[in-house]
Design a protein around this motif. Structure first.
Motif, short mmCIF file in Angstrom:
data_model
loop_
_atom_site.label_atom_id
_atom_site.label_comp_id
_atom_site.label_asym_id
_atom_site.label_seq_id
_atom_site.Cartn_x
_atom_site.Cartn_y
_atom_site.Cartn_z
N ASP A 152 0.85 -1.19 0.00
CA ASP A 152 0.00 0.00 0.00
C ASP A 152 0.88 1.24 0.00
O ASP A 152 1.05 1.91 1.02
N LEU A 153 1.47 1.51 -1.15
CA LEU A 153 2.42 2.62 -1.26
C LEU A 153 1.75 3.97 -1.05
O LEU A 153 2.40 4.90 -0.56
N ARG A 154 0.48 4.09 -1.36
CA ARG A 154 -0.24 5.35 -1.11
C ARG A 154 -0.27 5.62 0.39
O ARG A 154 0.00 6.72 0.85
N LYS A 155 -0.59 4.59 1.16
CA LYS A 155 -0.65 4.74 2.62
C LYS A 155 0.74 5.08 3.18
O LYS A 155 0.87 5.91 4.07
N PHE A 186 10.01 9.58 -6.09
CA PHE A 186 9.09 8.44 -6.10
C PHE A 186 7.86 8.76 -6.94
O PHE A 186 7.44 7.96 -7.78
N VAL A 187 7.27 9.94 -6.73
CA VAL A 187 6.09 10.34 -7.50
C VAL A 187 6.43 10.41 -8.99
O VAL A 187 5.69 9.92 -9.84
N GLU A 188 7.59 11.00 -9.30
CA GLU A 188 8.00 11.13 -10.70
C GLU A 188 8.19 9.78 -11.36
O GLU A 188 7.68 9.54 -12.45
N GLU A 189 8.92 8.89 -10.70
CA GLU A 189 9.20 7.58 -11.29
C GLU A 189 7.99 6.66 -11.35
O GLU A 189 7.94 5.74 -12.16
N SER A 190 7.01 6.89 -10.47
CA SER A 190 5.80 6.05 -10.50
C SER A 190 4.69 6.70 -11.31
O SER A 190 3.62 6.13 -11.41
N PHE A 191 4.97 7.88 -11.87
CA PHE A 191 3.97 8.65 -12.63
C PHE A 191 2.71 8.90 -11.81
O PHE A 191 1.62 8.99 -12.35
#
Length: 186
Positions: free
Chosen positions: A136-139, A178-183
């Protein structure tokens, strides 16, 4: 009076390498933020190793805050070890208030609280959250975001605030990448 080797052994046995190393990092952070301030190093050392015992098996009790449970466990342990009441009281204050921004506490409690908060910021904090929530990467992301704001608001010492600011900058860089690489798909 206290067997420090035994305390470290028990911390590792029940809290794993993470619990042992978290305590060691806290003590290192205290040495960096304390500056010239006078404080009882034995109280801080003991508090650093016992402050999370209430979150470890066999002492964890569901529904009881780990700081309060750690305080209960530490009181029994220190009493059985024959520590004097004054020492026990100072350690218990540190343990009970280690997540508190309460200004009315001893220098030792402030140092432990600040060091514990700082240890959860920066790269260590990011990696800790992501390792405990791998599905749960969002959490995990949200946990890091909420923690950095909450923790910086409870710090007492200027040295702590400066260290926290640098660690927060590091965490923000990691999260941004992280946000950039996970789009943004996490």
């Amino acid at each position: 009076m206290l067997d420090k080797e035994e305390i470290m052994r028990l911390t590792e046995e029940y809290g794993g390498k993470y619990g042992l190393n978290h305590s060691k990092r806290i003590l290192h952070i205290v040495s960096l933020i304390a500056g010239d301030q006078e404080y009882d190093r034995d109280v801080v050392w003991t508090s650093a190793f016992l402050h999370d015992w209430g979150s470890y098996s066999p002492w964890k009790v569901d529904g009881i805050d780990h700081a309060m449970r750690s305080k209960q466990v530490a009181e029994g342990f220190l009493t059985k070890a024959g520590c004097d009441e004054g020492f026990i009281g100072r350690v218990l204050e540190c343990i009970e208030l280690h997540h508190s921004g309460t200004p009315d506490k001893s220098i030792e409690a402030k140092l432990l609280s600040d060091a514990d908060a700082i240890d959860y910021l920066g790269v260590v904090g990011v990696l800790r959250d992501f390792s405990t929530k791998p599905r749960d990467l969002r959490k995990a992301y949200e946990s890091v975001e909420s923690r950095k704001e909450r923790l910086k608001s409870i710090l007492f010492f200027e040295e702590s605030k400066a260290m926290a600011a640098e660690r927060i900058r590091r965490a923000e860089r990691i999260l941004s990448e992280f946000v950039e690489e996970s789009f943004g798909c996490f």
